[in-house]
Design a protein around this motif. Structure first.
Motif: not given
Length: 205
Positions: A55-56, A91-92, A105-106, A166-169
């Motif tokens: 979902t990011q 995206a689910l 995305h990543a 960026g990526i939420d991590m």
């Protein structure tokens, strides 16, 4: 929340087809290579997880509309609609194209942080300047190299570079459990007296 795909049809109520946009997670060999890299002198290994990874990113492929369970409806919908459908923007999990869009995305974030793809090994990346090796298995990020360099790379991957958000991590942690297997970095003395680092795998639990 995971979506339940009860039936997927097109506008004519026939079986829906989607573009071939499957993801390609890293292999076991690549994950073990990261462990070897973590055992080199002056190196260590760390893990990080991307919460709600799919979902990011936005679902940019086939236009998809979904009906929602009533417990997910806004209050204003109750008593006004019977079975509304809404466009699926994110995206689910469960959608055939979600994995591919999340992977793209990543990779944008990974490449923006200075990593390059390792030829022939999917979802595996090397940072030549910082001497870091990284693998990604869906939402699990496993990195090895010099600790100070990893701190920089995690920060760059999370904050985004250039036009990438960026990526939420989660905050990275020392290698422990990855894909259900406990990892322990230890030390062993060889017969010639040389001390080397080891990686032990425990599948018991």
């Amino acid at each position: 929340k995971r979506i339940r795909w009860k039936s997927v049809t097109d506008e004519n109520y026939e079986g829906a087809s989607f573009n071939d946009l499957s993801s390609a997670p890293s292999t076991m060999e690549a994950a073990k290579a990261v462990d070897v890299h973590a055992c080199l002198p002056g190196h260590t290994g760390e893990l990080s997880d991307a919460p709600q990874a799919y979902t990011q990113t936005f679902l940019l492929g086939t236009e998809t509309w979904v009906s929602m369970d009533k417990d997910q409806w806004p209050k204003s919908w109750h008593g006004k609609f019977d079975n509304p459908v809404v466009p699926l923007l994110r995206a689910l999990y469960g959608h055939p194209e979600s994995g591919g869009w999340w992977e793209r995305h990543a990779e944008k974030g990974i490449f923006a942080a200075g990593f390059k793809a390792v030829p022939e090994w999917k979802s595996t990346y090397f940072h030549k300047k910082l001497k870091l090796l990284l693998t990604v298995y869906v939402d699990d990020f496993k990195m090895a190299g010099p600790p100070a360099a990893m701190k920089l790379a995690w920060a760059d991957t999370r904050k985004g570079m250039g036009d990438h958000i960026g990526i939420d991590m989660d905050d990275p942690s020392p290698v422990s459990k990855c894909l259900g297997v406990n990892h322990t970095i230890g030390e062993k003395t060889l017969p010639n007296g040389v001390k080397v680092k080891t990686m032990t795998y425990d599948h018991v639990d």
